[in-house]
Design a protein around this motif. Structure first.
Motif, PDB file in Angstrom:
ATOM      1  N   VAL A   1       0.854  -1.181   0.000  1.00 36.68           N
ATOM      2  CA  VAL A   1       0.000   0.000   0.000  1.00 36.68           C
ATOM      3  C   VAL A   1       0.894   1.236   0.000  1.00 36.68           C
ATOM      4  CG1 VAL A   1      -1.809   1.282   1.196  1.00 36.68           C
ATOM      5  CG2 VAL A   1      -1.816  -1.230   1.238  1.00 36.68           C
ATOM      6  N   LEU A   2       0.724   2.083  -1.003  1.00 37.76           N
ATOM      7  CA  LEU A   2       1.542   3.282  -1.151  1.00 37.76           C
ATOM      8  C   LEU A   2       0.638   4.510  -1.103  1.00 37.76           C
ATOM      9  CD1 LEU A   2       4.361   4.493  -1.745  1.00 37.76           C
ATOM     10  CD2 LEU A   2       3.815   4.300  -4.183  1.00 37.76           C
ATOM     11  N   ARG A   3       0.899   5.359  -0.137  1.00 36.97           N
ATOM     12  CA  ARG A   3       0.115   6.577   0.026  1.00 36.97           C
ATOM     13  C   ARG A   3       0.802   7.712  -0.734  1.00 36.97           C
ATOM     14  NH1 ARG A   3      -3.586   8.160   4.140  1.00 36.97           N
ATOM     15  NH2 ARG A   3      -3.749  10.420   4.410  1.00 36.97           N
ATOM     16  N   LEU A   4       0.103   8.272  -1.706  1.00 35.17           N
ATOM     17  CA  LEU A   4       0.672   9.376  -2.466  1.00 35.17           C
ATOM     18  C   LEU A   4       0.737  10.641  -1.607  1.00 35.17           C
ATOM     19  CD1 LEU A   4      -1.055   9.100  -5.967  1.00 35.17           C
ATOM     20  CD2 LEU A   4       1.067   8.039  -5.186  1.00 35.17           C
ATOM     21  N   ILE A   5       1.822  11.384  -1.785  1.00 33.02           N
ATOM     22  CA  ILE A   5       1.918  12.709  -1.194  1.00 33.02           C
ATOM     23  C   ILE A   5       2.371  13.668  -2.294  1.00 33.02           C
ATOM     24  CG2 ILE A   5       2.409  11.880   1.128  1.00 33.02           C
ATOM     25  CD1 ILE A   5       5.365  12.577   0.628  1.00 33.02           C
ATOM     26  N   PRO A   6       2.019  14.937  -2.193  1.00 30.35           N
ATOM     27  CA  PRO A   6       2.464  15.881  -3.220  1.00 30.35           C
ATOM     28  C   PRO A   6       3.985  15.875  -3.362  1.00 30.35           C
ATOM     29  CG  PRO A   6       0.755  16.864  -1.859  1.00 30.35           C
ATOM     30  CD  PRO A   6       1.113  15.568  -1.205  1.00 30.35           C
ATOM     31  N   GLY A   7       4.438  15.777  -4.590  1.00 29.89           N
ATOM     32  CA  GLY A   7       5.868  15.786  -4.860  1.00 29.89           C
ATOM     33  C   GLY A   7       6.542  14.429  -4.794  1.00 29.89           C
ATOM     34  N   MET A   8       5.763  13.353  -4.597  1.00 29.35           N
ATOM     35  CA  MET A   8       6.372  12.022  -4.498  1.00 29.35           C
ATOM     36  C   MET A   8       7.074  11.637  -5.796  1.00 29.35           C
ATOM     37  SD  MET A   8       4.523   8.371  -3.716  1.00 29.35           S
ATOM     38  CE  MET A   8       4.367   8.665  -1.962  1.00 29.35           C
ATOM     39  N   ARG A   9       8.261  11.055  -5.657  1.00 27.88           N
ATOM     40  CA  ARG A   9       9.008  10.582  -6.817  1.00 27.88           C
ATOM     41  C   ARG A   9       8.427   9.265  -7.331  1.00 27.88           C
ATOM     42  NH1 ARG A   9      15.276  10.860  -5.199  1.00 27.88           N
ATOM     43  NH2 ARG A   9      15.252   9.276  -6.856  1.00 27.88           N
ATOM     44  N   ALA A  10       8.441   9.116  -8.636  1.00 31.91           N
ATOM     45  CA  ALA A  10       7.862   7.925  -9.256  1.00 31.91           C
ATOM     46  C   ALA A  10       8.775   6.717  -9.172  1.00 31.91           C
ATOM     47  CB  ALA A  10       7.526   8.210 -10.713  1.00 31.91           C
ATOM     48  N   ASP A  11      10.073   6.919  -8.931  1.00 31.77           N
ATOM     49  CA  ASP A  11      10.988   5.785  -8.985  1.00 31.77           C
ATOM     50  C   ASP A  11      10.889   4.872  -7.764  1.00 31.77           C
ATOM     51  OD1 ASP A  11      12.120   7.566  -7.220  1.00 31.77           O
ATOM     52  OD2 ASP A  11      14.050   7.742  -8.249  1.00 31.77           O
ATOM     53  N   ILE A  12      10.000   5.192  -6.816  1.00 31.31           N
ATOM     54  CA  ILE A  12       9.739   4.279  -5.705  1.00 31.31           C
ATOM     55  C   ILE A  12       8.993   3.040  -6.192  1.00 31.31           C
ATOM     56  CG2 ILE A  12       7.554   5.377  -5.074  1.00 31.31           C
ATOM     57  CD1 ILE A  12      10.087   3.865  -2.627  1.00 31.31           C
ATOM     58  N   ILE A  13       8.162   3.181  -7.222  1.00 30.44           N
ATOM     59  CA  ILE A  13       7.309   2.077  -7.662  1.00 30.44           C
ATOM     60  C   ILE A  13       8.110   0.919  -8.259  1.00 30.44           C
ATOM     61  CG2 ILE A  13       5.468   1.449  -9.288  1.00 30.44           C
ATOM     62  CD1 ILE A  13       4.172   4.136  -8.691  1.00 30.44           C
ATOM     63  N   PRO A  14       9.085   1.139  -9.153  1.00 29.04           N
ATOM     64  CA  PRO A  14       9.849  -0.004  -9.663  1.00 29.04           C
ATOM     65  C   PRO A  14      10.614  -0.769  -8.582  1.00 29.04           C
ATOM     66  CG  PRO A  14      10.177   1.921 -11.060  1.00 29.04           C
ATOM     67  CD  PRO A  14       9.435   2.395  -9.850  1.00 29.04           C
ATOM     68  N   LEU A  15      10.948  -0.111  -7.464  1.00 26.12           N
ATOM     69  CA  LEU A  15      11.668  -0.794  -6.391  1.00 26.12           C
ATOM     70  C   LEU A  15      10.838  -1.894  -5.737  1.00 26.12           C
ATOM     71  CD1 LEU A  15      13.357   2.269  -4.641  1.00 26.12           C
ATOM     72  CD2 LEU A  15      14.361   0.713  -6.319  1.00 26.12           C
ATOM     73  N   LEU A  16       9.517  -1.813  -5.908  1.00 29.10           N
ATOM     74  CA  LEU A  16       8.618  -2.792  -5.291  1.00 29.10           C
ATOM     75  C   LEU A  16       8.386  -4.016  -6.173  1.00 29.10           C
ATOM     76  CD1 LEU A  16       5.939  -0.223  -4.080  1.00 29.10           C
ATOM     77  CD2 LEU A  16       7.730  -1.262  -2.681  1.00 29.10           C
ATOM     78  N   ALA A  17       8.845  -3.966  -7.409  1.00 26.96           N
ATOM     79  CA  ALA A  17       8.479  -4.981  -8.397  1.00 26.96           C
ATOM     80  C   ALA A  17       8.946  -6.382  -8.020  1.00 26.96           C
ATOM     81  CB  ALA A  17       9.023  -4.603  -9.770  1.00 26.96           C
ATOM     82  N   ASP A  18      10.090  -6.502  -7.375  1.00 26.04           N
ATOM     83  CA  ASP A  18      10.613  -7.824  -7.023  1.00 26.04           C
ATOM     84  C   ASP A  18       9.936  -8.422  -5.799  1.00 26.04           C
ATOM     85  OD1 ASP A  18      12.382  -7.772  -9.135  1.00 26.04           O
ATOM     86  OD2 ASP A  18      14.040  -6.976  -7.941  1.00 26.04           O
ATOM     87  N   HIS A  19       9.108  -7.649  -5.133  1.00 25.13           N
ATOM     88  CA  HIS A  19       8.549  -8.097  -3.858  1.00 25.13           C
ATOM     89  C   HIS A  19       7.027  -8.206  -3.861  1.00 25.13           C
ATOM     90  CE1 HIS A  19      12.568  -7.290  -2.279  1.00 25.13           C
ATOM     91  NE2 HIS A  19      12.491  -6.089  -2.835  1.00 25.13           N
ATOM     92  N   CYS A  20       6.358  -7.550  -4.808  1.00 27.42           N
ATOM     93  CA  CYS A  20       4.901  -7.443  -4.746  1.00 27.42           C
ATOM     94  C   CYS A  20       4.254  -7.785  -6.083  1.00 27.42           C
ATOM     95  CB  CYS A  20       4.491  -6.022  -4.344  1.00 27.42           C
ATOM     96  SG  CYS A  20       5.196  -5.488  -2.783  1.00 27.42           S
ATOM     97  N   LYS A  21       3.107  -8.439  -5.997  1.00 20.29           N
ATOM     98  CA  LYS A  21       2.315  -8.734  -7.185  1.00 20.29           C
ATOM     99  C   LYS A  21       1.262  -7.659  -7.453  1.00 20.29           C
ATOM    100  CE  LYS A  21       2.723 -13.737  -6.465  1.00 20.29           C
ATOM    101  NZ  LYS A  21       1.980 -14.977  -6.148  1.00 20.29           N
ATOM    102  N   ALA A  22       0.926  -6.921  -6.411  1.00 18.71           N
ATOM    103  CA  ALA A  22      -0.129  -5.921  -6.551  1.00 18.71           C
ATOM    104  C   ALA A  22       0.201  -4.715  -5.692  1.00 18.71           C
ATOM    105  CB  ALA A  22      -1.485  -6.501  -6.162  1.00 18.71           C
ATOM    106  N   LEU A  23      -0.215  -3.561  -6.185  1.00 21.21           N
ATOM    107  CA  LEU A  23       0.045  -2.286  -5.526  1.00 21.21           C
ATOM    108  C   LEU A  23      -1.277  -1.568  -5.310  1.00 21.21           C
ATOM    109  CD1 LEU A  23       2.141  -0.074  -4.653  1.00 21.21           C
ATOM    110  CD2 LEU A  23       2.106   0.697  -7.048  1.00 21.21           C
ATOM    111  N   ILE A  24      -1.491  -1.106  -4.084  1.00 16.43           N
ATOM    112  CA  ILE A  24      -2.646  -0.263  -3.792  1.00 16.43           C
ATOM    113  C   ILE A  24      -2.147   1.166  -3.652  1.00 16.43           C
ATOM    114  CG2 ILE A  24      -4.464   0.284  -2.135  1.00 16.43           C
ATOM    115  CD1 ILE A  24      -4.650  -2.652  -1.454  1.00 16.43           C
ATOM    116  N   LEU A  25      -2.684   2.058  -4.471  1.00 17.80           N
ATOM    117  CA  LEU A  25      -2.312   3.466  -4.424  1.00 17.80           C
ATOM    118  C   LEU A  25      -3.408   4.254  -3.705  1.00 17.80           C
ATOM    119  CD1 LEU A  25      -0.850   4.234  -7.977  1.00 17.80           C
ATOM    120  CD2 LEU A  25       0.389   3.962  -5.825  1.00 17.80           C
ATOM    121  N   GLU A  26      -3.069   4.832  -2.566  1.00 16.43           N
ATOM    122  CA  GLU A  26      -3.984   5.729  -1.869  1.00 16.43           C
ATOM    123  C   GLU A  26      -3.806   7.109  -2.475  1.00 16.43           C
ATOM    124  OE1 GLU A  26      -3.632   5.664   2.339  1.00 16.43           O
ATOM    125  OE2 GLU A  26      -4.395   3.624   2.533  1.00 16.43           O
TER     126      GLU A  26
END
Length: 331
Positions: free
Chosen positions: A208-233
């Motif tokens: 579960v990833l909570r968006l905040i203003p100014g969040m960098r997008a490169d956090i998402i690829p770091l999760l690829a090896d560990h997660c099958k699904a992502l919940i974006l708040e």
């Protein structure tokens, strides 16, 4: 007299002060029952100590243990009461709602903000009313009983950290309420609740990833090896900063292109998401592998995704399971 099984798991209701000055679960299931002797006149009760944990340590392994115990003893009892810590009780209530579906017998969670070890707290009242509900002829399904309210397991949320009225039903009516010791039912048992269905598998590879203003997008690829699904708040009804020209959109597009799922939900407590309202959401909604939680609680969305992933490796089937309503989790 009805037969009710108490499953004790720890939590504040079962805590005593430690030498260090904090609280830790130490009171056993039999001791819990001894603190409410009035229950002997309500039903025949047996008690099992499944584990004795602070609820911050309760997760998928423990949810599976609780569900397996209910399944093993389902034919022997008229209902089940589970004592549990409040901090993750909404997650456990949601998990059991997906693992024990369409149960005509009640599976009731309760706990307290103060230990049953203390005098004049909410602990005895909550346990007593949880058992009263479990014994009532109108009781059904996975429910949470707290401060006189009976709340669907898929709709319960802890909304206060210290007050006795700690839990609320989010965007859905309470199943029932107590007026002193009198139960007033609001939602009848659904007609399809005749044959219980048990599920065993959960896949916790959800982030579960909570968006905040100014969040960098490169956090998402770091999760690829560990997660099958992502919940974006996301914000408001949902969307991605920058729209389909933004870096976050590109990261979500690449995540989905690899066969993974993204579920959009909202940080707003009530009324849910709707990606179709704004252009920043419409482009994301059109991506294959993007789903919406709509008015599901964050706890229900996360746990339902774990449950759906546990049933299938096929993205289309996982999507179908996630979008299919279970115990009024989405309307």
């Amino acid at each position: 007299m009805k037969r009710i099984l108490l499953l004790a798991t720890g939590g504040t209701i079962a805590s005593r002060p430690t030498a260090a000055g904090g609280l830790a679960p130490m009171i056993t299931s039999d001791e819990l029952l001894a603190c409410v002797p009035e229950l002997a006149g309500v039903c025949h009760m047996d008690a099992v100590q499944l584990f004795n944990l602070d609820s911050t340590s309760v997760g998928p392994a423990q949810w599976a243990q609780i569900a397996a115990e209910v399944r093993r003893r389902y034919d022997d009892y008229d209902g089940f009461v589970i004592t549990h810590g409040t901090d993750t009780m909404a997650y456990t209530a949601a998990a059991l709602s997906y693992m024990i579906q369409q149960s005509p017998k009640p599976v009731v969670l309760t706990g307290s903000q103060k230990s049953i070890y203390n005098r004049d707290t909410d602990a005895r009242n909550n346990l007593y009313r949880a058992v009263l509900y479990a014994c009532h002829d109108t009781a059904w399904g996975v429910q949470l009983v707290f401060d006189g309210k009976v709340i669907l397991g898929t709709r319960a949320r802890k909304t206060r950290t210290k007050s006795f009225n700690a839990f609320s039903s989010i965007d859905y009516p309470n199943t029932a309420e107590f007026r002193d010791l009198r139960l007033i039912p609001f939602l009848p048992r659904p007609a399809e609740y005749g044959q219980v269905r048990f599920y065993e598998k959960l896949d916790p590879s959800v982030f579960v990833l909570r968006l905040i203003p100014g969040m960098r997008a490169d956090i998402i690829p770091l999760l690829a090896d560990h997660c099958k699904a992502l919940i974006l708040e996301s914000f408001g009804v949902g969307g991605l900063p920058g729209g389909d020209d933004g870096e976050l959109f590109a990261a979500v597009r690449d995540w989905c292109a690899a066969g993974r799922l993204v579920v959009f939900t909202t940080q707003v407590p009530h009324e849910g998401s709707d990606l179709g309202v704004y252009e920043v959401g419409r482009a994301a909604k059109a991506l294959p592998g993007v789903l919406e939680a709509r008015d599901m609680t964050p706890e229900a969305a996360a746990v339902k995704l774990m449950w759906a992933l546990g049933q299938s490796c096929d993205r289309a089937e996982v999507s179908r399971l996630f979008l299919t309503p279970v115990q009024f989790d989405v309307v």
